[in-house]
Design an enzyme around this catalytic site. Structure first.
Site: not given
Ligand code: A3P
Length: 302
Positions: A53, A111, A141
Site C-alpha cells: 500500500w 525491511h 498476515s
Molecule cells: P492481510 O494479510 O492482513 O490482508 P505487505 O504489503 O507489507 O506485504 O503487507 C501485506 C498486507 O497488506 C496484507 O494484509 C495485504 O492484504 C495488505 N494490503 C495490500 N495492499 C493493501 C492496500 N492497498 N491497502 C490496505 N492493505 C493492503
C-alpha cells in the site's frame, strides 16, 4: 519463489531459513554499497505491515506529474515492481533491476532495522517513511504469506509454535518491537528525516495521512489538486479493493516470479481475532507492556 515444501514443515520457519540463506548477502551488500541521494525516499517496514500500500501511494505521489491517474503504471504493474526491495531486488544474489534505471525522485523499499541501514541514508538529506502495523494482524498476515510463498496450504495448527517464536523475537528482521522502537525513536529525534505512520490510522483516516505523507515527501497537494479531487482519486487507485482486482494483481507474477495476488489477502484491521486464543492474547499484552512501556507508542487492534 521458494520450492515446494516437504510435508509437515512450518512455512514460517522455512521462510526464515530461506531468508537467511538467500537475503543476508544482499542486506550486507546494501549496507556497504548503497549511496543515498538527497532526493531519495526510503520506505521501511517490518514485513506484512502494508508495504504494498505504501509503495503504491508514494510511487503515485512522486510521479503524479508524469502520469494522470487514469494512465498510472499501477494499473498494469504490481507496486513491488515499481518500488524495488533494496536488499533483494537491487543487491540480492539475482538482482532484477539497477538503481540507475529508476526515475527520480527514487522511491525505494527495505525491511532493514533502522540501526542496520546504510550510513549514507542517515547522513544524507534523504527521507525515510516507516509504516508499522499492530503485531497481531502482522503476524497472521505473515503466516498466510509464508504459506503462499512456499506453495503450501495455510495450516492453523502450526500457529502456536510460530507464535511462540515470534514472541521470543525470532524473525527474519529481528524482534518486531526493536524494529518498531528504533524507527519510532528516530522519528521523534529527527521528525524531518523519519515519518512514522501506522496502518490502522491510515485505514481509519486515509485522506489526512495521505496529505501528511505528500507534505513530508516535499510534494504537498496544491489547493487546485485538492479541489479537483486528486487526493480521493489517488487513494481510490491505491485502495486494497482496487489493486486486488486489477488483472495484473489477480493473474500475473512479479518480476521476481511470485504471484502478485499473494500481496493482497484481506487488508483489514482485526483479522487476528479469527486465529489467536485468549492465552496468546494475554501473552502478547504482557509482552507489549514490557517492550513498549514509556515509549509513548500504542497500537489499535480493532
Ligand atoms: P492481510 O494479510 O492482513 O490482508 P505487505 O504489503 O507489507 O506485504 O503487507 C501485506 C498486507 O497488506 C496484507 O494484509 C495485504 O492484504 C495488505 N494490503 C495490500 N495492499 C493493501 C492496500 N492497498 N491497502 C490496505 N492493505 C493492503
Amino acid at each position: 519463489p521458494m520450492e515446494k515444501l516437504p510435508e509437515g514443515i512450518d512455512p514460517c520457519f522455512y521462510e526464515r531459513h530461506w531468508y537467511r540463506s538467500k537475503f543476508i548477502h544482499g542486506s550486507i551488500k546494501f549496507q556497504e554499497h548503497f549511496k543515498a541521494q538527497d532526493t531519495d525516499l526510503i520506505l521501511a517496514t517490518f514485513p506484512k505491515s502494508g508495504t504494498t500500500w505504501l509503495k503504491a501511494l508514494t510511487f503515485t505521489i512522486a510521479n503524479r506529474n508524469n502520469y494522470p491517474v487514469s494512465e498510472s503504471p499501477l494499473l498494469t504493474t504490481n507496486p513491488h515492481d515499481l518500488v524495488p526491495f533494496l536488499e533483494v531486488d537491487v543487491y540480492g544474489k539475482n538482482p532484477i533491476l539497477k538503481l540507475e534505471d529508476l526515475p527520480s525522485p527514487r522511491v525505494l523499499g527495505t525491511h532493514m532495522p533502522y540501526s542496520a541501514l546504510p550510513i549514507s541514508i542517515k547522513d544524507s538529506n534523504c527521507r525515510v517513511v516507516y509504516l508499522c502495523r499492530n503485531l497481531l494482524d502482522m503476524f497472521i498476515s505473515y503466516r498466510h504469506f509464508a504459506a503462499k510463498l512456499s506453495n503450501t496450504p495455510f495450516d492453523p495448527s502450526l500457529i502456536e509454535e510460530s507464535f511462540d517464536m515470534f514472541c521470543r523475537g525470532v524473525s527474519s528482521y529481528g524482534p518486531f518491537w526493536d524494529h518498531v522502537l528504533e524507527y519510532w525513536k528516530a522519528s521523534q529525534e529527527r521528525p524531518d528525516k523519519v515519518l512514522f505512520l501506522k496502518y490502522e490510522d491510515m485505514k481509519e483516516d486515509p485522506i489526512s495521512h495521505f496529505k501528511v505523507l505528500a507534505k513530508f515527501m516535499g510534494l504537498p497537494f496544491s489547493a487546485e489538486e485538492e479541489s479537483q479531487g486528486v487526493i480521493e482519486e489517488v487513494l481510490k487507485l491505491c485502495s486494497f479493493n482496487n489493486l486486488k482486482d486489477l488483472e495484473v494483481n489477480k493473474n500475473e507474477k512479479t518480476r521476481r516470479g511470485n504471484p502478485c495476488s499473494m500481496f493482497f489477502r484481506k487488508g483489514e484491521v482485526g483479522d487476528w481475532a479469527n486465529y489467536l486464543t485468549p492465552s496468546m492474547l494475554e501473552r502478547i499484552n504482557k509482552l507489549m507492556e514490557e517492550k513498549f512501556a514509556g515509549s509513548g507508542l500504542n497500537f489499535k487492534f480493532s
